[in-house]
Enzyme design. Sequence first.
Site, mmCIF file in Angstrom:
data_model
loop_
_atom_site.group_PDB
_atom_site.id
_atom_site.type_symbol
_atom_site.label_atom_id
_atom_site.label_comp_id
_atom_site.label_asym_id
_atom_site.label_seq_id
_atom_site.Cartn_x
_atom_site.Cartn_y
_atom_site.Cartn_z
ATOM 1 C CB SER A 50 48.381 28.329 30.206
ATOM 2 O OG SER A 50 48.453 29.348 31.180
ATOM 3 C CG HIS A 64 37.285 35.924 31.133
ATOM 4 N ND1 HIS A 64 38.237 36.234 32.074
ATOM 5 C CD2 HIS A 64 37.903 35.174 30.188
ATOM 6 C CE1 HIS A 64 39.390 35.688 31.703
ATOM 7 N NE2 HIS A 64 39.210 35.053 30.560
ATOM 8 C CD GLU A 68 38.756 30.809 29.798
ATOM 9 O OE1 GLU A 68 39.587 30.810 28.903
ATOM 10 O OE2 GLU A 68 38.317 31.841 30.327
ATOM 11 C CG ASN A 115 39.621 37.176 26.146
ATOM 12 O OD1 ASN A 115 39.511 38.367 25.833
ATOM 13 N ND2 ASN A 115 39.479 36.748 27.396
ATOM 14 C CE LYS A 152 42.682 36.867 29.036
ATOM 15 N NZ LYS A 152 43.248 36.148 30.158
ATOM 16 N N GLY A 185 46.621 32.624 32.349
ATOM 17 C CA GLY A 185 47.731 33.569 32.374
ATOM 18 C C GLY A 185 48.875 33.150 33.275
ATOM 19 C CD GLU A 222 41.536 37.889 32.803
ATOM 20 O OE1 GLU A 222 41.157 38.615 31.871
ATOM 21 O OE2 GLU A 222 42.479 37.061 32.686
#
Length: 249
Positions: free
Chosen positions: A212, A97, A166, A11, A13, A172, A99
């Site tokens: 990660s 996702h 996730e 991904n 991003k 991240g 985010e």
Amino acid sequence: MSKRVPIVAGNWKMNKTATQARAFAIQLRERIRNVTDREIIVFPPFTALPVVADELRNSNIRFGGQNMHWERSGAFTGEVSADFLSDLGCTHVLVGHSERRRDFGEDDDTCSRKVRTALDAGLIPLFCCGETLEQRNAEQTSDVVKHQLSIGLDSVKDEEFIIAYEPVWAIGTGKTATSTQAEEVHRWIREWLGKRFGPAVAETVRILYGGSVKPNNINELMAEPDIDGALVGGAGLDLASFEPIVRFK
Ligand code: PGA
């Protein structure tokens, strides 16, 4: 390794211009052209999808959108539809996702609508779920993840989909869930799949881990029986880290 064909997905991003994405796609295609026993999928930004599609169309790497709207078309300024994606040759789309959930107000309901629309447009949704650190500390992980799945996948019938677990606290941050922590949740997800869709579906749906993932933890994660692949963010932007992840043992 399980009998399910593993998936390594990147991904990107909000990274890589179209120019950078084309150069990366060409290198990636050349470096991993001999990898045939696993599926590789990249999720470039929308603006890079046409050039990535040009480079990867006849390769062993598939590509998809990072997001899409829940309607097929209409007055939705700035949005991208499932049909725009499939027209470019996308096979997959990320839905939900963390985010998007955290920064763009996506909730389980909008995720559910997107999953339905993606399937109707012939895309395979890669549905993301996961708990926050507060939820984990309050021992709500299982409830939170099952709730996200039961609403997000409520319209799915006999159709292919992929799940990515996730944990939000691992995205991240450099903090990976241990393989034991990840496997525990993957097992819960597979049990949930069995109850919701039956044992055959539970055995075939790929459940990826994300958060990660790096070259130094991929092998340990992939050794777990219910971890069928990885959704990679930061380490997917660079060939020096993405290639060894793709080539996990
Ligand atoms: P990360 O991102 O690998 O940079 O933690 C994973 C993701 O958000 O899919």
